[in-house]
Design a protein around this motif. Structure first.
Motif, PDB file in Angstrom:
ATOM      1  N   ASN A 194      12.895   2.720 -11.628  1.00 22.82           N
ATOM      2  CA  ASN A 194      13.318   2.523 -13.023  1.00 22.82           C
ATOM      3  C   ASN A 194      12.366   1.632 -13.821  1.00 22.82           C
ATOM      4  O   ASN A 194      12.795   0.880 -14.702  1.00 22.82           O
ATOM      5  N   THR A 219       5.641   4.206 -15.300  1.00 26.47           N
ATOM      6  CA  THR A 219       7.061   4.486 -15.462  1.00 26.47           C
ATOM      7  C   THR A 219       7.513   5.232 -14.212  1.00 26.47           C
ATOM      8  O   THR A 219       6.814   6.136 -13.743  1.00 26.47           O
ATOM      9  N   ASP A 222       9.645   1.028 -16.738  1.00 29.01           N
ATOM     10  CA  ASP A 222       9.431   1.639 -18.048  1.00 29.01           C
ATOM     11  C   ASP A 222       8.144   1.087 -18.653  1.00 29.01           C
ATOM     12  O   ASP A 222       8.145   0.049 -19.298  1.00 29.01           O
TER      13      ASP A 222
END
Length: 217
Positions: free
Chosen positions: A67, A100, A69
């Motif tokens: 997860n 990401t 980003d």
């Protein structure tokens, strides 16, 4: 300690080793270049061709987190080439690595840039980039001898001596691999989740305990 117990304990240590990560090496292979922009007032020592592409490796202390980003990471070391220039952590002026990832830690987007620049008064500038984002893929390579009017912050594309060879492609996204296993979107290979390691270890611990209890009875 009987042979079965010894074998179980050996298996326990082997599985435990899976949970301890050594350095992780990510390998990138980009698509071949499709667009080219050579020029200058002196001959180009080596031009990019359709056989060239961006490729390289990044050494990390551990797997990328899930997860992420567009998170910037700091490699232990790296080396990238575009077929003309080779840039490493030992010779670049600046570099940036952003990733990401999805819920499993698979790389879904990236932005890689490495530059060597010694342009003040005229000098070399080399840049290698690899990107995948919402706008699509883009790989780029540049090798230039900047013109004599160049500054430390800019490379003038004129004057003698001066040359430039650059190449790019947006034909397809590159491929990331780790230990020979694909880690790019839709490639299907993922790091081993921690629960898949700890559950077998827990089962082995319980089995060893049960066997020890029976031997005492």
């Amino acid at each position: 300690m009987n042979t079965i117990t010894k074998s179980i304990i050996a298996g326990l240590f082997a599985l435990s080793a899976l949970g301890a990560h050594a350095q992780v090496i990510l390998t990138y292979t980009g698509a071949n270049f499709t667009s080219f922009d050579p020029g200058g007032t002196v001959p180009i020592p080596q031009e990019h061709t359709t056989a060239d592409r961006v490729s390289g490796t990044i050494t990390l202390a551990d797997y990328l987190d899930p997860n992420m980003d567009r998170i910037k990471v700091t490699p232990l070391s790296f080396v990238f080439t575009d077929g003309v220039s080779t840039l490493t952590d030992a010779n670049v002026s600046e570099s940036s690595f952003r990733f990401t990832t999805d819920a499993f830690g698979t790389i879904t987007e990236w932005s890689i840039r490495a530059t060597f620049s010694d342009t003040d008064g005229g000098g070399p500038r080399q840049t290698i980039e690899a990107t995948l984002n919402d706008e699509g893929p883009e790989d780029f390579g540049l090798d230039a001898l900047c013109g004599p009017s160049s500054t430390a912050d800019g490379c003038d594309n004129f004057g003698t001596p001066y040359y430039r060879t650059s190449a790019s492609t947006s034909a397809a996204a590159g491929l990331w691999q780790i230990s020979g296993e694909p880690l790019s979107p839709d490639a299907g290979a993922l790091p081993v989740p921690l629960d898949q390691v700890t559950l077998p270890i827990a089962a082995l611990v319980a089995l060893v305990g049960l066997m020890a209890s029976r031997r005492r009875q």
